[in-house]
Design a protein around this motif. Sequence first.
Motif, PDB file in Angstrom:
ATOM      1  N   VAL A   1      38.139  21.110  52.633  1.00 52.13           N
ATOM      2  CA  VAL A   1      37.815  22.549  52.588  1.00 52.13           C
ATOM      3  C   VAL A   1      38.303  23.213  53.874  1.00 52.13           C
ATOM      4  N   GLU A   2      37.993  22.582  55.014  1.00 51.51           N
ATOM      5  CA  GLU A   2      38.361  23.149  56.310  1.00 51.51           C
ATOM      6  C   GLU A   2      39.875  23.230  56.451  1.00 51.51           C
ATOM      7  N   PHE A   3      40.561  22.144  56.093  1.00 54.39           N
ATOM      8  CA  PHE A   3      42.020  22.148  56.228  1.00 54.39           C
ATOM      9  C   PHE A   3      42.661  23.216  55.334  1.00 54.39           C
ATOM     10  N   PHE A   4      42.298  23.240  54.061  1.00 55.98           N
ATOM     11  CA  PHE A   4      42.963  24.186  53.149  1.00 55.98           C
ATOM     12  C   PHE A   4      42.630  25.641  53.511  1.00 55.98           C
ATOM     13  N   ARG A   5      41.396  25.888  53.981  1.00 53.35           N
ATOM     14  CA  ARG A   5      41.039  27.223  54.477  1.00 53.35           C
ATOM     15  C   ARG A   5      42.020  27.688  55.548  1.00 53.35           C
ATOM     16  N   SER A   6      42.387  26.732  56.422  1.00 55.61           N
ATOM     17  CA  SER A   6      43.258  27.070  57.564  1.00 55.61           C
ATOM     18  C   SER A   6      44.667  27.437  57.115  1.00 55.61           C
ATOM     19  N   VAL A   7      45.017  27.130  55.858  1.00 50.98           N
ATOM     20  CA  VAL A   7      46.339  27.521  55.340  1.00 50.98           C
ATOM     21  C   VAL A   7      46.186  28.541  54.209  1.00 50.98           C
ATOM     22  N   GLY A   8      45.032  29.213  54.190  1.00 45.74           N
ATOM     23  CA  GLY A   8      44.838  30.329  53.259  1.00 45.74           C
ATOM     24  C   GLY A   8      44.561  29.925  51.827  1.00 45.74           C
ATOM     25  N   VAL A   9      43.986  28.745  51.650  1.00 51.02           N
ATOM     26  CA  VAL A   9      43.724  28.247  50.300  1.00 51.02           C
ATOM     27  C   VAL A   9      42.253  27.857  50.159  1.00 51.02           C
ATOM     28  N   ASP A  10      41.628  28.325  49.088  1.00 49.76           N
ATOM     29  CA  ASP A  10      40.261  27.918  48.757  1.00 49.76           C
ATOM     30  C   ASP A  10      40.314  26.647  47.910  1.00 49.76           C
TER      31      ASP A  10
ATOM     32  N   ASP B   1      55.424  24.411  44.730  1.00 51.26           N
ATOM     33  CA  ASP B   1      56.277  24.649  45.888  1.00 51.26           C
ATOM     34  C   ASP B   1      55.532  25.459  46.953  1.00 51.26           C
ATOM     35  N   GLU B   2      54.779  26.460  46.525  1.00 49.99           N
ATOM     36  CA  GLU B   2      54.009  27.286  47.464  1.00 49.99           C
ATOM     37  C   GLU B   2      52.997  26.425  48.227  1.00 49.99           C
ATOM     38  N   MET B   3      52.340  25.490  47.531  1.00 51.61           N
ATOM     39  CA  MET B   3      51.385  24.611  48.217  1.00 51.61           C
ATOM     40  C   MET B   3      52.089  23.749  49.272  1.00 51.61           C
ATOM     41  N   MET B   4      53.304  23.302  48.966  1.00 47.89           N
ATOM     42  CA  MET B   4      54.070  22.520  49.957  1.00 47.89           C
ATOM     43  C   MET B   4      54.372  23.376  51.181  1.00 47.89           C
ATOM     44  N   LYS B   5      54.707  24.652  50.941  1.00 46.09           N
ATOM     45  CA  LYS B   5      54.985  25.565  52.066  1.00 46.09           C
ATOM     46  C   LYS B   5      53.725  25.772  52.894  1.00 46.09           C
ATOM     47  N   ARG B   6      52.576  25.993  52.200  1.00 45.41           N
ATOM     48  CA  ARG B   6      51.328  26.250  52.930  1.00 45.41           C
ATOM     49  C   ARG B   6      50.983  25.105  53.888  1.00 45.41           C
ATOM     50  N   ILE B   7      51.220  23.873  53.417  1.00 41.42           N
ATOM     51  CA  ILE B   7      50.831  22.758  54.294  1.00 41.42           C
ATOM     52  C   ILE B   7      51.956  22.331  55.224  1.00 41.42           C
ATOM     53  N   GLY B   8      53.063  23.082  55.186  1.00 41.62           N
ATOM     54  CA  GLY B   8      54.143  22.861  56.160  1.00 41.62           C
ATOM     55  C   GLY B   8      55.090  21.736  55.805  1.00 41.62           C
TER      56      GLY B   8
ATOM     57  N   VAL C   1      59.094  20.066  36.931  1.00 40.44           N
ATOM     58  CA  VAL C   1      60.252  19.586  37.694  1.00 40.44           C
ATOM     59  C   VAL C   1      59.899  19.499  39.180  1.00 40.44           C
ATOM     60  N   GLY C   2      60.110  18.321  39.754  1.00 44.06           N
ATOM     61  CA  GLY C   2      59.843  18.125  41.183  1.00 44.06           C
ATOM     62  C   GLY C   2      58.404  17.779  41.521  1.00 44.06           C
ATOM     63  N   LYS C   3      57.543  17.696  40.490  1.00 46.61           N
ATOM     64  CA  LYS C   3      56.120  17.419  40.730  1.00 46.61           C
ATOM     65  C   LYS C   3      55.895  16.070  41.416  1.00 46.61           C
ATOM     66  N   GLY C   4      56.690  15.070  41.002  1.00 47.41           N
ATOM     67  CA  GLY C   4      56.518  13.735  41.586  1.00 47.41           C
ATOM     68  C   GLY C   4      56.694  13.755  43.099  1.00 47.41           C
ATOM     69  N   VAL C   5      57.674  14.536  43.533  1.00 48.06           N
ATOM     70  CA  VAL C   5      57.939  14.642  44.975  1.00 48.06           C
ATOM     71  C   VAL C   5      56.773  15.349  45.670  1.00 48.06           C
ATOM     72  N   VAL C   6      56.327  16.466  45.088  1.00 48.03           N
ATOM     73  CA  VAL C   6      55.210  17.229  45.676  1.00 48.03           C
ATOM     74  C   VAL C   6      53.972  16.332  45.771  1.00 48.03           C
ATOM     75  N   ASN C   7      53.629  15.682  44.661  1.00 48.30           N
ATOM     76  CA  ASN C   7      52.385  14.907  44.645  1.00 48.30           C
ATOM     77  C   ASN C   7      52.439  13.716  45.595  1.00 48.30           C
ATOM     78  N   ASN C   8      53.603  13.070  45.657  1.00 47.10           N
ATOM     79  CA  ASN C   8      53.763  11.952  46.591  1.00 47.10           C
ATOM     80  C   ASN C   8      53.610  12.437  48.028  1.00 47.10           C
ATOM     81  N   ARG C   9      54.357  13.473  48.390  1.00 43.03           N
ATOM     82  CA  ARG C   9      54.381  13.901  49.792  1.00 43.03           C
ATOM     83  C   ARG C   9      53.070  14.570  50.193  1.00 43.03           C
ATOM     84  N   MET C  10      52.476  15.368  49.284  1.00 37.43           N
ATOM     85  CA  MET C  10      51.204  16.007  49.620  1.00 37.43           C
ATOM     86  C   MET C  10      50.078  14.975  49.734  1.00 37.43           C
TER      87      MET C  10
END
Length: 236
Positions: free
Chosen positions: A163-172, A227-234, A44-53
């Motif tokens: 890699v650099e961007f996701f590292r900066s938001v605490g994600v490998d 949802d957590e990934m959306m929060k991490r990237i702001g 649920v809501g994946k389409g929105v996450v994938n589009n916006r991310m």
Amino acid sequence: MQKKEMLYEGKAKKVFATEEPEIYIVSYKDDATAFNGQKKGTIVGKGVVNNRMSNFMFRLLEQQGIPTHYIEELNDRETAVKKVSIVPLEVIVRNTAAGSLSKRLGLPEGTPMKTPVLEYSYKNDELGDPMVNDYHILAMDLATREELDKIAAMSFKINELMVEFFRSVGVDLIDFKIEFGKTTAGEIILADEISPDTCRFWDVNTHEKLDKDRFRRDMGGVEEAYDEMMKRIGLR
Ligand code: UDP
């Protein structure tokens, strides 16, 4: 921008023509599949996450000199993109062993790769997207030498930036799959999507999975991870 006839419906997206011959509209669905379509469900809501991310990542990559198909986000699920013909390859970049590479090479998930690994699969559902190398690609005329060199160079650059961007938001960034398209003018550009459906994201500290593996492996907390990934990237 008006949607006209639907040109294509895939597992996770629909593609529409517009009044502009060089512009398509992609529409992201909540449908989820895994294991070449054998497992089906809804996130649920994946389409929105994938589009916006995806759009966020495409804008970030564009700023760093990577040409992409992105034109304009129209709403939560729909985006205007440049018309391309998709190069029929899934391009996979791996920084850490996981998934099919772990199985194939007997490397436990989480084993760091000394250097990034580039793999290609031939996009063909009937065949289950078999892995191919440069020789297969050239022999089957899926891309030219020049195009393949461009795809490889762009993929490694995209990996560095991601890699650099996701590292900066605490994600490998463990691994990811991208696709390239060819414009009417013959330019190779990044297309398709960059999302938790197509990347493996692990929390840097806890190594918690924040991606589609939660759906593939029936781990629960799928929507929460997206949802957590959306929060991490702001974006939330
Ligand atoms: N991947 C994808 N689509 C596919 C296959 C793989 O987006 O059809 C992504 C997957 O999410 C992971 C990376 O590519 O981030 C490597 O996947 P792998 O080859 O390990 O395959 P899997 O274990 O997903 O079958």
